[in-house]
Scaffold this active site. Sequence first.
Site, short mmCIF file in Angstrom:
data_model
loop_
_atom_site.label_atom_id
_atom_site.label_comp_id
_atom_site.label_asym_id
_atom_site.label_seq_id
_atom_site.Cartn_x
_atom_site.Cartn_y
_atom_site.Cartn_z
N SER A 123 70.20 79.84 63.96
CA SER A 123 69.59 79.14 62.68
C SER A 123 68.99 77.72 62.58
CB SER A 123 69.98 79.39 61.31
OG SER A 123 69.59 80.72 61.24
N LYS A 175 66.95 74.93 34.21
CA LYS A 175 68.36 73.86 34.79
C LYS A 175 69.14 74.61 34.76
CE LYS A 175 70.08 70.23 34.69
NZ LYS A 175 70.73 69.55 35.57
#
Length: 325
Positions: A123, A175
């Site tokens: 990764s 949000k």
Amino acid sequence: MSLDSDVIVDRRRIRRKLTFWRVAAAVVAIAALVGVGVIVAGGRGSLTTAGSIARINIEGLIRSDQDRVEALERLEKSQAAAVIVHINSPGGTTAGSEQLYDALTRLKAKKPLVVVVEGLAASGGYITAIAADHIIARQSSLVGSIGVLFQFPNVSELLKTVGVKVEEIKSSPLKAAPNGFEPTSPEARAAIDALVKDSYAWFRGLVKERRGMDDALLEKVADGRVFTGRQAVELKLVDQLGDEKSAVAWLVQEKKIKSELPVRDFRLNPRFGDLTFLRTAASVTLDAFGLNAIARRIEQAGLVQAVDRLGMDGMLALWQPSGSN
């Protein structure tokens, strides 16, 4: 009886004083060791690279680190003839991996640079590796895990069980989503999915460009799995099998580096947790003063990485064999 009581009280008072001075002496000794270690390790960056090949190590979880970037910039300006980067990392945050990749790319523009994969370059660790033009891995190294992960705990069912409700007032539905205190809405999941796919596309594009892959080969290697060093050579994820001697040989042959140059350590970000000799010295010191339990905890270096893992925020380019990704 009163005399015996006085003796017992005096002994207890002496023991308390001894414990206090033992702890104080241990703290002073550790502080002195840390100071010496930082001076020695910090000095290496400027003193040991002249007329040599610099060896740097990228280990453990990768996150944004401005101190490391500045250390690499100092290495750019040093008299080191070339750089060998040893990587043993499962990755980390995508932003931290990108920052490290960019810093190594700038370094490579100034000095020949080769990567040696030790146990793992997965990764974000592989993002780091492809900054180099030449990657060497051991036969049993693990390489790849090309993918992006976004993890977040959701405790909404647990809160229901214990009778706790988290209330909130926010400007818009997305949000602070997902927040883990309520079921993830389809809109929030779609938004996170878009982030992951965008970062994954960036990662794939980087691998395709840096390793010169066509679309068919990229599809084969970019499904998130890891490969051994032997497999990685065939898949163009790395260039050859070998070790640091192989890296030196490549620098001599391809970059015309003098074969007699020594390879010397250049420390990027010396911390107490990274300096093995300091950790050992601290453990011995605490043992000497009878604080064995503290000594055993310091020896458990894995705790440092576990805490680091829990503290990472944002999207991750991270491989771990436990199955969580």
